[in-house]
Design a protein around this motif. Structure first.
Motif, short mmCIF file in Angstrom:
data_model
loop_
_atom_site.label_atom_id
_atom_site.label_comp_id
_atom_site.label_asym_id
_atom_site.label_seq_id
_atom_site.Cartn_x
_atom_site.Cartn_y
_atom_site.Cartn_z
N PRO A 142 2.56 4.02 -9.54
CA PRO A 142 3.17 5.35 -9.65
C PRO A 142 2.43 6.44 -8.89
O PRO A 142 3.06 7.34 -8.33
CB PRO A 142 3.16 5.61 -11.16
N VAL A 143 1.10 6.36 -8.82
CA VAL A 143 0.34 7.38 -8.09
C VAL A 143 0.61 7.27 -6.59
O VAL A 143 0.80 8.28 -5.90
CB VAL A 143 -1.16 7.25 -8.40
N ILE A 144 0.64 6.03 -6.10
CA ILE A 144 0.88 5.85 -4.67
C ILE A 144 2.31 6.26 -4.31
O ILE A 144 2.55 6.87 -3.26
CB ILE A 144 0.60 4.39 -4.24
N SER A 150 8.09 6.62 -8.88
CA SER A 150 6.89 7.00 -9.63
C SER A 150 7.24 7.25 -11.09
O SER A 150 6.55 6.78 -12.00
CB SER A 150 6.25 8.24 -9.01
N LEU A 151 8.32 7.97 -11.32
CA LEU A 151 8.72 8.29 -12.69
C LEU A 151 9.22 7.06 -13.44
O LEU A 151 9.14 7.02 -14.67
CB LEU A 151 9.82 9.36 -12.67
N ALA A 152 9.71 6.06 -12.72
CA ALA A 152 10.16 4.83 -13.38
C ALA A 152 9.01 4.15 -14.09
O ALA A 152 9.19 3.46 -15.11
CB ALA A 152 10.80 3.89 -12.36
N SER A 153 7.78 4.31 -13.57
CA SER A 153 6.60 3.71 -14.19
C SER A 153 5.83 4.68 -15.08
O SER A 153 5.05 4.27 -15.92
CB SER A 153 5.65 3.18 -13.11
N ASP A 154 6.05 5.98 -14.86
CA ASP A 154 5.31 7.00 -15.60
C ASP A 154 6.25 8.16 -15.89
O ASP A 154 6.14 9.24 -15.32
CB ASP A 154 4.10 7.46 -14.77
N GLU A 155 7.21 7.91 -16.79
CA GLU A 155 8.31 8.84 -17.00
C GLU A 155 7.88 10.16 -17.61
O GLU A 155 8.61 11.15 -17.55
CB GLU A 155 9.39 8.20 -17.86
N GLY A 205 4.97 15.18 -15.85
CA GLY A 205 5.63 16.45 -15.59
C GLY A 205 5.46 16.94 -14.16
O GLY A 205 6.35 17.59 -13.61
N ARG A 206 4.31 16.63 -13.56
CA ARG A 206 4.06 17.07 -12.19
C ARG A 206 5.08 16.48 -11.23
O ARG A 206 5.65 17.18 -10.39
CB ARG A 206 2.64 16.67 -11.78
N VAL A 207 5.33 15.17 -11.37
CA VAL A 207 6.30 14.52 -10.48
C VAL A 207 7.71 15.01 -10.78
O VAL A 207 8.52 15.20 -9.86
CB VAL A 207 6.21 12.98 -10.62
N LYS A 208 8.02 15.26 -12.05
CA LYS A 208 9.35 15.80 -12.40
C LYS A 208 9.58 17.14 -11.70
O LYS A 208 10.67 17.40 -11.19
CB LYS A 208 9.47 15.97 -13.91
N ARG A 209 8.56 17.98 -11.67
CA ARG A 209 8.71 19.27 -11.01
C ARG A 209 8.92 19.12 -9.52
O ARG A 209 9.69 19.87 -8.89
CB ARG A 209 7.47 20.15 -11.30
N LYS A 210 8.24 18.13 -8.93
CA LYS A 210 8.44 17.90 -7.50
C LYS A 210 9.88 17.43 -7.22
O LYS A 210 10.50 17.84 -6.23
CB LYS A 210 7.44 16.85 -7.00
N MET A 211 10.41 16.57 -8.09
CA MET A 211 11.78 16.12 -7.95
C MET A 211 12.75 17.30 -8.03
O MET A 211 13.68 17.44 -7.22
CB MET A 211 12.11 15.11 -9.06
N GLN A 212 12.53 18.17 -9.00
CA GLN A 212 13.41 19.30 -9.18
C GLN A 212 13.35 20.24 -7.98
O GLN A 212 14.35 20.85 -7.60
CB GLN A 212 13.04 20.04 -10.46
N GLY A 213 12.18 20.34 -7.37
CA GLY A 213 12.03 21.22 -6.21
C GLY A 213 12.77 20.73 -4.99
O GLY A 213 12.98 21.50 -4.03
N LEU A 214 13.17 19.45 -4.97
CA LEU A 214 13.89 18.91 -3.82
C LEU A 214 15.40 19.12 -3.93
O LEU A 214 16.13 18.89 -2.98
CB LEU A 214 13.61 17.40 -3.69
N ARG A 215 15.87 19.53 -5.09
CA ARG A 215 17.32 19.66 -5.29
C ARG A 215 17.85 20.93 -4.65
O ARG A 215 17.17 21.93 -4.58
CB ARG A 215 17.64 19.64 -6.79
#
Length: 369
Positions: free
Chosen positions: A325-327, A351-356, A359-369
Protein backbone atom coordinates in the motif's frame (compact mmCIF):
# COMPACT_ATOMS: atom_id res chain seq x y z
CA UNK A 1 12.63 -17.40 -15.43
CA UNK A 2 16.25 -18.49 -15.78
CA UNK A 3 15.47 -21.55 -13.65
CA UNK A 4 12.56 -22.41 -15.96
CA UNK A 5 14.79 -22.20 -19.03
CA UNK A 6 17.47 -24.32 -17.41
CA UNK A 7 14.92 -26.97 -16.44
CA UNK A 8 13.65 -27.17 -20.03
CA UNK A 9 17.22 -27.75 -21.22
CA UNK A 10 17.78 -30.36 -18.50
CA UNK A 11 14.64 -32.29 -19.45
CA UNK A 12 15.69 -32.32 -23.09
CA UNK A 13 18.81 -34.17 -21.97
CA UNK A 14 16.99 -36.44 -19.49
CA UNK A 15 13.17 -36.47 -19.86
CA UNK A 16 12.63 -38.88 -16.93
CA UNK A 17 14.76 -37.01 -14.42
CA UNK A 18 13.51 -37.88 -10.87
CA UNK A 19 11.80 -34.93 -9.21
CA UNK A 20 11.42 -32.97 -12.44
CA UNK A 21 7.66 -32.53 -12.01
CA UNK A 22 8.13 -31.17 -8.49
CA UNK A 23 10.86 -28.80 -9.61
CA UNK A 24 8.80 -27.58 -12.54
CA UNK A 25 5.84 -27.04 -10.22
CA UNK A 26 7.99 -25.11 -7.77
CA UNK A 27 9.27 -22.85 -10.55
CA UNK A 28 5.77 -22.28 -11.97
CA UNK A 29 4.55 -21.43 -8.48
CA UNK A 30 7.39 -18.94 -8.03
CA UNK A 31 6.44 -17.33 -11.36
CA UNK A 32 2.87 -16.90 -10.17
CA UNK A 33 1.24 -19.72 -12.18
CA UNK A 34 -0.47 -21.33 -9.19
CA UNK A 35 -2.97 -23.49 -11.10
CA UNK A 36 -0.18 -25.00 -13.22
CA UNK A 37 1.89 -25.63 -10.09
CA UNK A 38 -1.03 -27.45 -8.45
CA UNK A 39 -1.42 -29.80 -11.42
CA UNK A 40 2.33 -30.49 -11.56
CA UNK A 41 2.46 -31.27 -7.83
CA UNK A 42 -0.47 -33.67 -8.27
CA UNK A 43 1.34 -35.44 -11.11
CA UNK A 44 4.48 -35.68 -8.97
CA UNK A 45 2.50 -37.17 -6.07
CA UNK A 46 0.90 -39.74 -8.35
CA UNK A 47 4.42 -41.18 -8.75
CA UNK A 48 5.94 -40.25 -5.37
CA UNK A 49 2.99 -41.03 -3.11
CA UNK A 50 4.98 -40.79 0.14
CA UNK A 51 6.45 -37.35 -0.51
CA UNK A 52 4.90 -35.51 2.42
CA UNK A 53 6.83 -32.28 1.75
CA UNK A 54 5.24 -31.87 -1.66
CA UNK A 55 1.85 -32.92 -0.29
CA UNK A 56 2.05 -30.17 2.33
CA UNK A 57 3.00 -27.64 -0.35
CA UNK A 58 0.06 -28.74 -2.47
CA UNK A 59 -2.29 -28.39 0.51
CA UNK A 60 -1.07 -24.84 1.13
CA UNK A 61 -1.65 -23.89 -2.50
CA UNK A 62 -5.11 -25.45 -2.56
CA UNK A 63 -6.01 -23.58 0.61
CA UNK A 64 -4.66 -20.31 -0.81
CA UNK A 65 -7.00 -20.74 -3.80
CA UNK A 66 -9.91 -21.60 -1.45
CA UNK A 67 -10.12 -25.26 -2.52
CA UNK A 68 -10.63 -26.12 1.14
CA UNK A 69 -12.40 -29.45 0.72
CA UNK A 70 -9.70 -30.95 -1.48
CA UNK A 71 -6.98 -29.54 0.76
CA UNK A 72 -8.71 -30.97 3.83
CA UNK A 73 -8.88 -34.45 2.29
CA UNK A 74 -5.14 -34.40 1.63
CA UNK A 75 -4.39 -33.01 5.08
CA UNK A 76 -6.43 -35.80 6.71
CA UNK A 77 -4.26 -38.36 4.91
CA UNK A 78 -1.13 -36.84 6.42
CA UNK A 79 -2.67 -36.77 9.89
CA UNK A 80 -3.74 -40.42 9.55
CA UNK A 81 -0.21 -41.38 8.56
CA UNK A 82 1.42 -39.16 11.21
CA UNK A 83 -1.01 -38.74 14.13
CA UNK A 84 1.69 -37.22 16.33
CA UNK A 85 2.85 -34.63 13.80
CA UNK A 86 1.94 -31.19 15.22
CA UNK A 87 2.17 -29.52 11.80
CA UNK A 88 -0.29 -32.02 10.32
CA UNK A 89 -2.77 -31.61 13.16
CA UNK A 90 -2.58 -27.83 12.98
CA UNK A 91 -3.03 -27.82 9.20
CA UNK A 92 -6.06 -30.09 9.27
CA UNK A 93 -7.65 -28.11 12.12
CA UNK A 94 -7.19 -24.89 10.16
CA UNK A 95 -8.89 -26.39 7.12
CA UNK A 96 -11.69 -27.92 9.20
CA UNK A 97 -12.54 -24.45 10.55
CA UNK A 98 -12.51 -23.09 6.98
CA UNK A 99 -15.09 -25.73 6.08
CA UNK A 100 -17.26 -24.97 9.12
CA UNK A 101 -16.37 -28.26 10.81
CA UNK A 102 -15.77 -26.65 14.18
CA UNK A 103 -16.10 -29.75 16.34
CA UNK A 104 -13.53 -31.60 14.24
CA UNK A 105 -11.19 -28.61 14.40
CA UNK A 106 -11.48 -28.35 18.17
CA UNK A 107 -10.84 -32.09 18.55
CA UNK A 108 -7.69 -31.80 16.42
CA UNK A 109 -6.42 -28.84 18.43
CA UNK A 110 -6.99 -30.83 21.62
CA UNK A 111 -4.95 -33.67 20.12
CA UNK A 112 -2.27 -31.17 19.24
CA UNK A 113 -2.00 -29.83 22.79
CA UNK A 114 -2.13 -33.36 24.24
CA UNK A 115 1.10 -34.25 22.44
CA UNK A 116 2.95 -32.36 25.18
CA UNK A 117 0.66 -30.64 27.72
CA UNK A 118 3.59 -28.74 29.27
CA UNK A 119 4.69 -27.20 25.99
CA UNK A 120 3.35 -23.62 25.58
CA UNK A 121 4.29 -23.64 21.91
CA UNK A 122 1.50 -26.15 21.20
CA UNK A 123 -1.00 -23.92 22.99
CA UNK A 124 0.34 -21.03 20.93
CA UNK A 125 -0.37 -22.96 17.74
CA UNK A 126 -3.96 -23.44 18.88
CA UNK A 127 -4.22 -19.72 19.59
CA UNK A 128 -2.99 -18.93 16.07
CA UNK A 129 -5.55 -21.21 14.43
CA UNK A 130 -8.41 -19.92 16.55
CA UNK A 131 -7.49 -16.29 15.89
CA UNK A 132 -7.49 -16.89 12.13
CA UNK A 133 -11.10 -17.99 12.39
CA UNK A 134 -12.50 -15.12 14.47
CA UNK A 135 -12.10 -17.00 17.75
CA UNK A 136 -9.21 -15.07 19.26
CA UNK A 137 -11.02 -14.75 22.60
CA UNK A 138 -11.26 -18.54 22.81
CA UNK A 139 -7.52 -18.65 22.17
CA UNK A 140 -6.92 -16.12 24.94
CA UNK A 141 -8.92 -18.26 27.38
CA UNK A 142 -6.83 -21.31 26.47
CA UNK A 143 -3.61 -19.40 27.07
CA UNK A 144 -4.87 -17.94 30.34
CA UNK A 145 -5.85 -21.41 31.59
CA UNK A 146 -2.42 -22.84 30.71
CA UNK A 147 -0.69 -19.96 32.50
CA UNK A 148 -2.98 -20.16 35.55
CA UNK A 149 -2.06 -23.83 36.00
CA UNK A 150 1.62 -22.84 36.11
CA UNK A 151 1.92 -19.73 38.31
CA UNK A 152 5.32 -18.10 38.21
CA UNK A 153 6.20 -19.67 34.85
CA UNK A 154 7.40 -16.86 32.59
CA UNK A 155 6.43 -18.88 29.51
CA UNK A 156 2.80 -18.79 30.60
CA UNK A 157 2.91 -15.03 31.16
CA UNK A 158 4.29 -14.50 27.65
CA UNK A 159 1.88 -16.97 26.08
CA UNK A 160 -1.01 -15.20 27.77
CA UNK A 161 0.26 -11.75 26.77
CA UNK A 162 0.51 -12.74 23.11
CA UNK A 163 -2.94 -14.36 23.08
CA UNK A 164 -4.60 -11.41 24.81
CA UNK A 165 -2.93 -9.00 22.38
CA UNK A 166 -4.22 -11.06 19.45
CA UNK A 167 -7.71 -10.85 20.96
CA UNK A 168 -7.40 -7.06 21.19
CA UNK A 169 -7.21 -7.02 24.99
CA UNK A 170 -4.10 -4.87 25.00
CA UNK A 171 -4.26 -3.54 28.57
CA UNK A 172 -4.46 -7.07 29.97
CA UNK A 173 -1.74 -8.19 27.57
CA UNK A 174 0.55 -5.41 28.85
CA UNK A 175 -0.05 -6.53 32.46
CA UNK A 176 1.02 -10.09 31.59
CA UNK A 177 4.05 -8.86 29.64
CA UNK A 178 5.18 -6.68 32.56
CA UNK A 179 4.95 -9.70 34.85
CA UNK A 180 7.17 -11.62 32.44
CA UNK A 181 9.71 -8.77 32.48
CA UNK A 182 9.69 -8.81 36.30
CA UNK A 183 10.09 -12.60 36.34
CA UNK A 184 13.12 -12.45 34.03
CA UNK A 185 14.55 -8.91 34.15
CA UNK A 186 17.78 -9.89 32.41
CA UNK A 187 16.05 -11.55 29.46
CA UNK A 188 15.40 -9.44 26.35
CA UNK A 189 12.50 -11.52 24.99
CA UNK A 190 9.85 -10.48 27.57
CA UNK A 191 10.81 -6.83 27.23
CA UNK A 192 10.56 -7.05 23.42
CA UNK A 193 7.09 -8.54 23.81
CA UNK A 194 6.11 -5.73 26.16
CA UNK A 195 7.30 -3.18 23.59
CA UNK A 196 5.22 -4.85 20.90
CA UNK A 197 2.08 -4.79 23.07
CA UNK A 198 2.66 -1.19 24.13
CA UNK A 199 3.09 -0.10 20.51
CA UNK A 200 -0.12 -1.81 19.49
CA UNK A 201 -1.84 -0.02 22.36
CA UNK A 202 -0.36 3.35 21.29
CA UNK A 203 1.43 3.67 24.63
CA UNK A 204 4.44 5.16 22.93
CA UNK A 205 6.30 6.89 25.80
CA UNK A 206 6.50 3.70 27.85
CA UNK A 207 7.36 1.67 24.76
CA UNK A 208 10.22 4.09 24.04
CA UNK A 209 11.53 3.73 27.60
CA UNK A 210 11.51 -0.05 27.28
CA UNK A 211 13.36 0.02 23.93
CA UNK A 212 15.86 2.52 25.33
CA UNK A 213 16.50 0.09 28.19
CA UNK A 214 17.11 -2.71 25.67
CA UNK A 215 19.56 -0.45 23.80
CA UNK A 216 21.35 0.31 27.07
CA UNK A 217 21.70 -3.40 27.76
CA UNK A 218 22.81 -4.24 24.21
CA UNK A 219 24.55 -1.11 22.89
CA UNK A 220 25.92 -2.82 19.77
CA UNK A 221 22.56 -4.13 18.54
CA UNK A 222 21.68 -2.06 15.44
CA UNK A 223 18.29 -3.77 15.12
CA UNK A 224 17.29 -2.30 18.48
CA UNK A 225 18.45 1.15 17.40
CA UNK A 226 16.34 0.90 14.24
CA UNK A 227 13.37 -0.22 16.33
CA UNK A 228 13.91 2.80 18.57
CA UNK A 229 14.03 5.02 15.48
CA UNK A 230 10.79 3.62 14.07
CA UNK A 231 9.06 4.05 17.42
CA UNK A 232 10.21 7.65 17.72
CA UNK A 233 8.89 8.44 14.27
CA UNK A 234 5.51 6.96 15.25
CA UNK A 235 5.59 9.35 18.21
CA UNK A 236 6.29 12.29 15.89
CA UNK A 237 9.87 12.68 17.15
CA UNK A 238 11.58 12.91 13.76
CA UNK A 239 14.84 14.33 15.15
CA UNK A 240 15.01 11.47 17.67
CA UNK A 241 14.33 8.91 14.94
CA UNK A 242 17.10 10.31 12.76
CA UNK A 243 19.48 10.37 15.75
CA UNK A 244 18.81 6.67 16.39
CA UNK A 245 19.45 5.96 12.70
CA UNK A 246 22.75 7.83 12.81
CA UNK A 247 23.79 5.88 15.91
CA UNK A 248 23.11 2.67 13.99
CA UNK A 249 25.05 3.99 10.98
CA UNK A 250 28.11 4.63 13.13
CA UNK A 251 28.03 0.98 14.22
CA UNK A 252 27.31 -0.50 10.75
CA UNK A 253 28.07 2.14 8.08
CA UNK A 254 27.44 -0.18 5.11
CA UNK A 255 24.65 -2.43 6.39
CA UNK A 256 21.75 -2.15 3.88
CA UNK A 257 18.88 -2.09 6.44
CA UNK A 258 20.62 0.76 8.27
CA UNK A 259 21.30 2.67 5.05
CA UNK A 260 17.70 2.17 3.99
CA UNK A 261 16.19 3.21 7.32
CA UNK A 262 18.15 6.42 7.69
CA UNK A 263 18.06 7.26 3.97
CA UNK A 264 14.30 6.85 3.82
CA UNK A 265 13.77 8.78 7.04
CA UNK A 266 15.74 11.71 5.64
CA UNK A 267 14.00 11.52 2.26
CA UNK A 268 10.51 11.25 3.74
CA UNK A 269 11.06 14.30 5.91
CA UNK A 270 13.09 16.17 3.26
CA UNK A 271 16.29 16.41 5.26
CA UNK A 272 19.85 16.18 3.83
CA UNK A 273 18.60 14.73 0.52
CA UNK A 274 22.10 14.38 -0.97
CA UNK A 275 23.24 12.28 2.00
CA UNK A 276 20.03 10.27 1.78
CA UNK A 277 20.64 9.60 -1.91
CA UNK A 278 24.15 8.32 -1.24
CA UNK A 279 22.86 5.94 1.45
CA UNK A 280 19.95 4.61 -0.56
CA UNK A 281 21.97 4.11 -3.73
CA UNK A 282 24.47 2.07 -1.70
CA UNK A 283 21.66 -0.02 -0.20
CA UNK A 284 20.23 -0.77 -3.67
CA UNK A 285 23.68 -1.51 -5.04
CA UNK A 286 24.16 -4.17 -2.34
CA UNK A 287 20.64 -5.64 -2.73
CA UNK A 288 19.32 -4.59 -6.16
CA UNK A 289 16.10 -6.64 -6.05
CA UNK A 290 14.94 -5.55 -2.61
CA UNK A 291 11.55 -3.91 -3.14
CA UNK A 292 11.75 -1.86 0.05
CA UNK A 293 15.10 -0.37 -0.95
CA UNK A 294 13.87 0.37 -4.48
CA UNK A 295 10.84 2.13 -3.00
CA UNK A 296 13.03 4.24 -0.70
CA UNK A 297 15.33 5.33 -3.52
CA UNK A 298 12.37 6.01 -5.80
CA UNK A 299 10.78 8.14 -3.11
CA UNK A 300 14.07 10.04 -2.69
CA UNK A 301 14.12 10.75 -6.44
CA UNK A 302 10.53 11.99 -6.20
CA UNK A 303 11.54 14.36 -3.40
CA UNK A 304 14.34 15.67 -5.63
CA UNK A 305 12.02 16.18 -8.60
CA UNK A 306 13.47 13.29 -10.66
CA UNK A 307 10.03 11.96 -11.48
CA UNK A 308 10.87 9.63 -14.38
CA UNK A 309 13.65 8.00 -12.34
CA UNK A 310 11.23 7.68 -9.43
CA UNK A 311 8.60 6.09 -11.68
CA UNK A 312 11.05 3.51 -13.00
CA UNK A 313 12.16 2.41 -9.54
CA UNK A 314 8.72 2.43 -7.92
CA UNK A 315 7.23 0.35 -10.73
CA UNK A 316 10.03 -2.17 -10.14
CA UNK A 317 9.43 -2.03 -6.38
CA UNK A 318 5.80 -3.01 -6.88
CA UNK A 319 6.84 -6.04 -8.92
CA UNK A 320 9.42 -7.12 -6.35
CA UNK A 321 7.05 -6.77 -3.38
CA UNK A 322 3.95 -8.11 -5.11
CA UNK A 323 2.11 -4.91 -4.20
CA UNK A 324 2.39 -2.79 -1.05
CA UNK A 325 0.00 0.00 0.00
CA UNK A 326 2.81 2.47 0.71
CA UNK A 327 4.47 1.83 -2.64
CA UNK A 328 1.11 2.18 -4.42
CA UNK A 329 0.71 5.56 -2.71
CA UNK A 330 4.24 6.66 -3.63
CA UNK A 331 3.72 5.66 -7.25
CA UNK A 332 0.39 7.48 -7.27
CA UNK A 333 2.17 10.65 -6.14
CA UNK A 334 4.72 10.23 -8.92
CA UNK A 335 2.03 9.69 -11.56
CA UNK A 336 0.23 12.78 -10.28
CA UNK A 337 3.45 14.80 -10.61
CA UNK A 338 3.73 13.51 -14.20
CA UNK A 339 0.10 14.59 -14.85
CA UNK A 340 -0.99 10.96 -15.35
CA UNK A 341 -4.19 11.42 -13.39
CA UNK A 342 -5.87 8.14 -14.34
CA UNK A 343 -2.81 6.11 -13.35
CA UNK A 344 -2.46 8.06 -10.11
CA UNK A 345 -6.09 7.39 -9.18
CA UNK A 346 -5.65 3.66 -9.83
CA UNK A 347 -2.58 3.52 -7.56
CA UNK A 348 -4.41 5.30 -4.76
CA UNK A 349 -7.32 2.88 -5.18
CA UNK A 350 -4.95 -0.08 -4.88
CA UNK A 351 -3.35 1.46 -1.80
CA UNK A 352 -6.73 1.86 -0.13
CA UNK A 353 -7.69 -1.71 -1.02
CA UNK A 354 -4.98 -2.86 1.42
CA UNK A 355 -5.25 0.02 3.90
CA UNK A 356 -8.79 1.33 3.68
CA UNK A 357 -8.50 3.48 6.81
CA UNK A 358 -5.68 5.63 5.38
CA UNK A 359 -7.15 9.14 5.48
CA UNK A 360 -4.13 10.66 3.74
CA UNK A 361 -4.62 8.54 0.63
CA UNK A 362 -8.39 9.17 0.70
CA UNK A 363 -7.72 12.91 0.60
CA UNK A 364 -5.38 12.48 -2.34
CA UNK A 365 -8.07 10.51 -4.19
CA UNK A 366 -10.63 13.22 -3.52
CA UNK A 367 -8.23 15.87 -4.77
CA UNK A 368 -8.08 14.17 -8.19
CA UNK A 369 -11.83 14.39 -8.78
Amino acid sequence: GAADSSLVESLELNPIRPGALFLKGWIRESLGFVDEAIELYKQHLAVHTNDMTTRRRLIELLASTKHYAEAHTLAARITAARPEDPDALQMQADLAFSLGRNQEAERLLSQLRALDPDNPELVGRSVQVLSRHARARDGARLAEAWAAARPGDMRGMMLSARALATAGQLDSAAVRARRAVSAAPDSTEPRRLLVQVLREGKQFPEAERQVAELVRRRPGDVALLLELGMLREEMGDVDGAIAAGRDALRLQPELPPVLNFLGYMLADHERDLDDAQSMLERAVQRDPNNGAYLDSLGWLYYRKGRHEDARRLLERALVETGGDPVIHEHLGDVYQALHLTGLAKEQYRLSLASDEANGRVKRKMQGLR
